[in-house]
Design a protein around this motif. Structure first.
Motif, mmCIF file in Angstrom:
data_model
loop_
_atom_site.group_PDB
_atom_site.id
_atom_site.type_symbol
_atom_site.label_atom_id
_atom_site.label_comp_id
_atom_site.label_asym_id
_atom_site.label_seq_id
_atom_site.Cartn_x
_atom_site.Cartn_y
_atom_site.Cartn_z
ATOM 1 N N VAL A 1 0.890 -1.115 -0.119
ATOM 2 C CA VAL A 1 -0.029 -0.026 -0.020
ATOM 3 C C VAL A 1 0.784 1.384 -0.195
ATOM 4 O O VAL A 1 1.311 1.834 1.046
ATOM 5 C CB VAL A 1 -1.093 -0.114 1.183
ATOM 6 C CG1 VAL A 1 -1.867 1.042 1.075
ATOM 7 C CG2 VAL A 1 -1.617 -1.314 1.306
ATOM 8 N N CYS A 2 1.238 1.667 -1.238
ATOM 9 C CA CYS A 2 2.333 2.532 -1.285
ATOM 10 C C CYS A 2 2.078 4.127 -1.137
ATOM 11 O O CYS A 2 1.050 4.229 -1.252
ATOM 12 C CB CYS A 2 3.267 2.193 -2.635
ATOM 13 S SG CYS A 2 2.172 3.043 -4.288
ATOM 14 N N HIS A 3 3.324 4.775 -1.010
ATOM 15 C CA HIS A 3 3.074 6.237 -1.307
ATOM 16 C C HIS A 3 3.720 6.626 -2.290
ATOM 17 O O HIS A 3 5.006 6.151 -2.741
ATOM 18 C CB HIS A 3 3.455 6.809 0.217
ATOM 19 C CG HIS A 3 2.992 6.601 1.502
ATOM 20 N ND1 HIS A 3 3.249 5.915 2.380
ATOM 21 C CD2 HIS A 3 1.619 6.934 1.690
ATOM 22 C CE1 HIS A 3 2.575 5.706 3.402
ATOM 23 N NE2 HIS A 3 1.294 6.408 3.017
ATOM 24 N N TYR A 4 3.238 7.813 -3.033
ATOM 25 C CA TYR A 4 3.975 8.408 -3.895
ATOM 26 C C TYR A 4 4.030 9.933 -3.720
ATOM 27 O O TYR A 4 3.065 10.422 -3.492
ATOM 28 C CB TYR A 4 3.469 8.094 -5.460
ATOM 29 C CG TYR A 4 2.118 8.318 -5.484
ATOM 30 C CD1 TYR A 4 1.458 9.380 -5.984
ATOM 31 C CD2 TYR A 4 1.217 7.210 -5.039
ATOM 32 C CE1 TYR A 4 -0.023 9.489 -6.010
ATOM 33 C CE2 TYR A 4 -0.397 7.468 -5.167
ATOM 34 C CZ TYR A 4 -0.910 8.521 -5.667
ATOM 35 O OH TYR A 4 -2.189 8.749 -6.019
ATOM 36 N N PHE A 5 5.185 10.643 -4.109
ATOM 37 C CA PHE A 5 5.104 12.127 -3.930
ATOM 38 C C PHE A 5 6.014 12.729 -4.579
ATOM 39 O O PHE A 5 7.196 12.126 -5.258
ATOM 40 C CB PHE A 5 5.457 12.351 -2.301
ATOM 41 C CG PHE A 5 6.372 11.554 -1.563
ATOM 42 C CD1 PHE A 5 7.725 11.743 -1.293
ATOM 43 C CD2 PHE A 5 6.165 10.215 -1.214
ATOM 44 C CE1 PHE A 5 8.538 11.185 -0.846
ATOM 45 C CE2 PHE A 5 7.071 9.242 -0.538
ATOM 46 C CZ PHE A 5 8.222 9.812 -0.174
ATOM 47 N N ARG A 6 5.929 14.079 -4.783
ATOM 48 C CA ARG A 6 6.875 14.938 -5.943
ATOM 49 C C ARG A 6 6.481 16.351 -5.157
ATOM 50 O O ARG A 6 5.480 16.653 -4.879
ATOM 51 C CB ARG A 6 6.379 14.794 -7.174
ATOM 52 C CG ARG A 6 4.983 14.922 -7.652
ATOM 53 C CD ARG A 6 4.769 15.111 -9.073
ATOM 54 N NE ARG A 6 5.473 16.520 -9.368
ATOM 55 C CZ ARG A 6 5.131 16.818 -10.592
ATOM 56 N NH1 ARG A 6 4.402 16.374 -11.697
ATOM 57 N NH2 ARG A 6 5.572 18.022 -10.804
ATOM 58 N N PHE B 1 1.429 14.582 -2.222
ATOM 59 C CA PHE B 1 1.511 13.391 -1.532
ATOM 60 C C PHE B 1 0.258 12.461 -1.663
ATOM 61 O O PHE B 1 -0.697 12.708 -1.243
ATOM 62 C CB PHE B 1 1.770 13.565 -0.121
ATOM 63 C CG PHE B 1 2.435 12.395 0.855
ATOM 64 C CD1 PHE B 1 3.485 12.000 0.931
ATOM 65 C CD2 PHE B 1 1.498 11.710 1.458
ATOM 66 C CE1 PHE B 1 3.988 11.215 1.722
ATOM 67 C CE2 PHE B 1 1.758 10.534 2.163
ATOM 68 C CZ PHE B 1 3.228 10.374 2.367
ATOM 69 N N GLY B 2 0.425 11.256 -2.275
ATOM 70 C CA GLY B 2 -0.557 10.357 -2.568
ATOM 71 C C GLY B 2 -0.208 8.894 -2.104
ATOM 72 O O GLY B 2 0.659 8.525 -1.700
ATOM 73 N N GLY B 3 -1.614 8.332 -2.237
ATOM 74 C CA GLY B 3 -1.365 6.850 -1.549
ATOM 75 C C GLY B 3 -2.792 6.277 -1.459
ATOM 76 O O GLY B 3 -3.945 6.833 -1.755
ATOM 77 N N ARG B 4 -3.053 4.967 -1.059
ATOM 78 C CA ARG B 4 -4.165 4.297 -1.110
ATOM 79 C C ARG B 4 -4.497 4.455 0.260
ATOM 80 O O ARG B 4 -4.593 3.492 1.260
ATOM 81 C CB ARG B 4 -3.910 2.681 -1.280
ATOM 82 C CG ARG B 4 -3.244 2.648 -2.704
ATOM 83 C CD ARG B 4 -3.926 2.739 -3.756
ATOM 84 N NE ARG B 4 -3.292 2.276 -5.043
ATOM 85 C CZ ARG B 4 -2.788 2.923 -5.815
ATOM 86 N NH1 ARG B 4 -2.701 4.325 -5.833
ATOM 87 N NH2 ARG B 4 -2.071 2.553 -7.044
ATOM 88 N N ALA B 5 -5.129 5.620 0.964
ATOM 89 C CA ALA B 5 -5.285 5.896 2.101
ATOM 90 C C ALA B 5 -6.458 5.235 2.696
ATOM 91 O O ALA B 5 -6.585 4.760 3.771
ATOM 92 C CB ALA B 5 -5.361 7.320 2.578
ATOM 93 N N ARG B 6 -7.400 5.057 1.636
ATOM 94 C CA ARG B 6 -8.736 4.279 1.943
ATOM 95 C C ARG B 6 -9.018 3.482 0.731
ATOM 96 O O ARG B 6 -8.398 4.049 -0.513
ATOM 97 C CB ARG B 6 -9.852 5.272 2.423
ATOM 98 C CG ARG B 6 -9.834 5.707 3.836
ATOM 99 C CD ARG B 6 -10.797 7.111 3.858
ATOM 100 N NE ARG B 6 -12.322 6.702 3.621
ATOM 101 C CZ ARG B 6 -13.151 6.038 4.336
ATOM 102 N NH1 ARG B 6 -12.485 5.958 5.500
ATOM 103 N NH2 ARG B 6 -14.216 5.953 4.197
ATOM 104 N N PHE B 7 -9.796 2.260 0.980
ATOM 105 C CA PHE B 7 -10.069 1.505 -0.219
ATOM 106 C C PHE B 7 -11.485 1.693 -0.463
ATOM 107 O O PHE B 7 -11.929 1.051 -1.688
ATOM 108 C CB PHE B 7 -9.935 -0.018 -0.057
ATOM 109 C CG PHE B 7 -8.366 -0.445 -0.267
ATOM 110 C CD1 PHE B 7 -7.838 -1.148 -1.308
ATOM 111 C CD2 PHE B 7 -7.252 0.087 0.605
ATOM 112 C CE1 PHE B 7 -6.459 -1.346 -1.428
ATOM 113 C CE2 PHE B 7 -6.042 -0.126 0.742
ATOM 114 C CZ PHE B 7 -5.567 -0.780 -0.353
ATOM 115 N N ALA B 8 -12.019 2.734 0.062
ATOM 116 C CA ALA B 8 -13.458 3.028 -0.261
ATOM 117 C C ALA B 8 -13.557 3.991 -1.727
ATOM 118 O O ALA B 8 -12.374 4.574 -1.970
ATOM 119 C CB ALA B 8 -14.254 3.954 0.925
#
Length: 426
Positions: free
Chosen positions: A284-289, A298-305
């Motif tokens: 469940v990764c983070h990606y950022f720039r 800053f992004g990621g799969r914080a929730r699966f909803a």
């Protein structure tokens, strides 16, 4: 916090392309005006086709302007897994297509003079655990040995030159990946389509496609019927229930992004000194720039909803906490944007494109690589529809069926909990 994507708000005004009279007969109808649809329409129109592009929302309102603005090389499966699955030559062809995809984006930026701040800044894959760094070493060897792709391994002692954090254990740098302002890219692609003669209709959803006895198609839209020789579905993770055959071929996962207030040059260079694109190695990764105006995205799969204003704000809170764990120096930083979207995954995690049984074309399942692969596959599908199926890197590779799946991914919260548990213990 604003729930509009940063890329849309800072791209400049988009014209309203709704309410125009429909052309009743055309060569090609493209359904969906994200990057797949825009690229398919543009490249088909360049070949002389009459193209009508229909979009149920606004240009780029789906995944195409809801992402991290990263055009990264490499697919989401391992090198050896790809070779076992497809054989060496075919695996190399598929892998190379992901690099060609970044070239396609760059070519279009130059050909159409799209001001979207495209830069080859490089992607750094970060090792979240010591064992992950060992995997990075193996990945580097495999990329060079089997695909001829050279990367740079960065140990933990050198990592401070790339990221202002002690949260990681090294990384693998691909120098050819690119950053861009995807809102401006989407807007520029739409303008290029119109210059080439594409007819764009926003806020006019396609609600059905029927093949007639003559072999042509009738596309039923909310504002009338369009007859066409060919139809291309370019809706990916935003495919609705009117097209269940396409929805069943992939699972749509929620992805969420926050963007900070402007950080200033000094703080921005402290956290990401070389303005790389950064992605960690968690499941469940983070990606950022950094954005062009020195904010942190800053992004990621914080929730699966699924994404909606309520879940987006809750996800923003989760992402802010996780961002501060990586960058404690941002703990007092204001978050100005938060939004969510959907990412389409086929079960084998590669792109799929081809024709349905009744002859409708499609491309889908970009698995987080949609900026470049959607753009590239639009070009590929224009060639395929012009009689050149051999150009598709995924020709004859059908998406695997998902057992007991009707297009509604009820199992995602359970899968998310499982993968988050793995990240904590591995």
């Amino acid at each position: 916090m604003k729930t509009i994507p940063y890329w849309i708000e800072t791209a400049g005004a988009f014209p309203d392309r709704s309410g125009k009279p429909l052309t009743e007969d055309t060569d090609l109808v493209v359904v969906g005006a994200g990057l797949t649809g825009l690229s398919t329409a543009l490249h088909s129109a360049r070949k002389g086709a009459r193209v009508t592009l229909v979009e149920k929302g606004q240009i780029g309102s789906g995944a195409s302007a809801r992402n991290g603005g990263m055009a990264n090389l490499g697919f989401t499966i391992g090198v050896r897994q790809a070779i076992r699955r497809y054989g060496l030559e075919r695996a190399r062809e598929i892998y190379n297509s992901y690099g060609e995809a970044v070239d396609t984006v760059e070519r279009l930026v130059n050909e159409e003079s799209i001001d979207c701040q495209f830069r080859r800044v490089g992607r750094l894959g970060l090792a979240s655990r010591p064992a992950h760094f060992e995997s990075k070493k193996a990945q580097q060897r495999d990329l060079a040995k089997y695909f001829g792709h050279e990367t740079t391994l960065i140990g933990r002692s050198e990592l401070r030159s790339e990221i202002g954090s002690d949260a990681y254990h090294g990384g693998l740098l691909d120098p050819f990946s690119a950053a861009l302002h995807v809102g401006r890219f989407v807007r520029g692609m739409a303008e290029a389509c119109e210059r080439t003669g594409v007819e764009i209709h926003e806020r006019n959803a396609a609600i059905g496609v029927r093949r007639t006895a003559t072999g042509r198609f009738e596309v039923q839209t909310e504002r009338g019927v369009i007859r066409a020789g060919q139809v291309m579905m370019a809706t990916d993770a935003y495919t609705d229930k009117n097209f269940p055959w396409l929805r069943r071929q992939q699972v749509c996962v929620g992805s969420f992004i926050i963007v900070t207030e402007p950080l200033g040059e000094e703080l921005a260079r402290d956290i990401i000194p070389k303005a790389r694109l950064l992605v960690d190695s968690n499941k469940v990764c983070h990606y950022f720039r950094l954005t062009p105006d020195n904010r942190l995205l800053f992004g990621g799969r914080a929730r699966f909803a699924p994404s909606d204003p309520t879940s987006d704000k809750k996800s923003g809170q989760v992402l802010f906490r996780e961002m501060c764990e990586i960058f404690p120096q941002l703990s007092r930083t204001k978050i100005e944007y938060v939004w969510g979207g959907s990412v389409g995954f086929a079960m084998d995690r590669i792109v799929h494109a081809g024709q349905s049984e009744d002859g409708v074309y499609y491309s889908m399942g970009y698995a987080g690589h949609g900026v470049q692969m959607a753009t590239h596959m639009g070009h590929v599908m224009a060639e395929v529809m012009d009689g050149h199926p051999e150009v598709s890197p995924v020709r004859d590779i059908a998406p695997p069926r998902i057992p007991l799946y009707n297009g509604t991914a009820w199992f995602l919260p359970f899968a998310g909990a499982y993968y988050k548990t793995l990240d904590r213990i591995r």
